[in-house]
Design an enzyme around this catalytic site. Structure first.
Site, PDB file in Angstrom:
ATOM      1  CE  LYS A   1      -0.413  -7.563   4.613  1.00 49.23           C
ATOM      2  NZ  LYS A   1      -0.171  -6.297   3.875  1.00 49.23           N
TER       3      LYS A   1
ATOM      4  CB  THR B   1      -0.924   0.005   1.223  1.00 55.25           C
ATOM      5  OG1 THR B   1      -1.617  -1.245   1.277  1.00 55.25           O
ATOM      6  CG2 THR B   1      -1.942   1.131   1.157  1.00 55.25           C
TER       7      THR B   1
ATOM      8  CE1 TYR C   1       2.208  -8.754   1.974  1.00 53.85           C
ATOM      9  CE2 TYR C   1       3.876  -7.168   1.298  1.00 53.85           C
ATOM     10  CZ  TYR C   1       2.559  -7.564   1.347  1.00 53.85           C
ATOM     11  OH  TYR C   1       1.589  -6.779   0.779  1.00 53.85           O
TER      12      TYR C   1
ATOM     13  CB  ILE D   1      -0.640  -6.512   8.321  1.00 53.69           C
ATOM     14  CG1 ILE D   1       0.037  -7.080   9.572  1.00 53.69           C
ATOM     15  CG2 ILE D   1       0.180  -5.368   7.724  1.00 53.69           C
ATOM     16  CD1 ILE D   1       1.395  -7.722   9.299  1.00 53.69           C
TER      17      ILE D   1
END
Length: 293
Positions: A166, A44, A136, A207
């Site tokens: 995540k 993001t 991630y 998250i």
């Protein structure tokens, strides 16, 4: 205690440089709204659109602006392991406690052994700094990911260093598999869509990109102790998420922030991304307003 980590959107100025003052103000607001930490330079935050020196300077600038280093979790994953090492080392030297890293993602169809080798290299270089690393997993974007058996293998090889995942696979079955195989790790769904189901199976929180806009409501789900009320609150944040992600997600988040902060410059993104078209902004804001009424 379950946590909300927000991958902060990154404002840029007319010269396409990071607007540190606006970013710091936004991060302060997120923490005030209930975020436990800022996931700096996640997807993001347009991480891959910024160079390593830009990312390092921004981290230093946020700390200087009063964002505690232990409440910043920088994203550090790059195609070159050496660059991941440099970004991670810098983060730990600044006082950050944890980093979140992608696997090297340029070459596709690499073996799990190859990804393991890359992570082992990273860990060995960082060991003197007592690192904590969250993996991630975002195969819809990176294509290279961290399959559940590889996560288990890394956690066993590097206990206390590989501390979580995540999971942005978008597949709750994968999150469930991680929770079952890795109860010793912090497993974070990458969207509040799976927050409550994840919490009820032992998840660590979430998250989530839309935490940039809806942190207080997401925090309320985490803190709610009444199961029925938690279900109702969760349905509300899921509806909010789906409304935002019906548009290009990063551009939509920035358009809402531009309206919220009264700062049109917040709409800007770095190429190759494009700002949300003018004719899509009002319908988005109206849809979100209806949800809050």
């Amino acid at each position: 205690m379950a946590k909300l980590l927000v991958p902060a959107a990154t404002p840029i100025d007319a010269d396409r440089r990071i607007d540190l003052e606006r970013l710091a103000a936004h991060c302060h607001a997120l923490l005030a709204d209930g975020a436990d930490a800022i996931a700096l330079f996640g997807t993001t935050g347009e991480a891959t659109s910024f160079s390593a020196p830009e990312r390092m300077a921004t981290l230093e600038g946020l700390i200087a602006a009063g964002i505690p280093a232990d409440r910043i979790m920088p994203g550090t994953g790059c195609p070159a392991v050496t660059e991941t090492i440099a970004l991670s080392r810098h983060a730990f030297e600044q006082g950050c406690e944890t980093v979140m890293t992608l696997p090297p993602y340029y070459y596709k169809a690499v073996s799990e052994d190859g990804v393991f080798d890359a992570m082992a290299w990273l860990v060995e270089e960082l060991k003197p700094l007592h690192p904590r690393i969250i993996l991630y997993h975002i195969p819809p974007v990176a294509q290279v990911g961290f399959p559940v058996p590889l996560v288990r293998r890394l956690a066993d090889a590097f206990p206390g260093i590989i501390v979580g995942v995540k999971d942005s696979s978008g597949d709750f079955a994968n999150t469930e598999a991680l929770l079952a195989a890795c109860p010793d790790l912090d497993i974070y769904p990458g969207s509040e869509t799976f927050l409550l189901p994840g919490l009820r199976k032992g998840g660590a929180g979430c998250i989530t990109a839309t935490g940039n806009l809806n942190a207080r409501a997401i925090r309320a789900v985490i803190d709610e102790t009444d199961p029925g009320r938690a279900d109702d609150r969760h349905a509300e944040i899921v509806a909010y998420r789906k409304t935002v992600e019906a548009r290009p997600l990063i551009a939509a988040i920035k358009a809402v922030l531009a309206d919220r902060y009264g700062a049109p410059s917040w709409r800007a993104v770095r190429p190759p991304l494009r700002a949300l078209p003018d004719d899509q902004i009002k319908p988005l804001l109206e849809d979100l307003e209806r949800l809050s009424s």
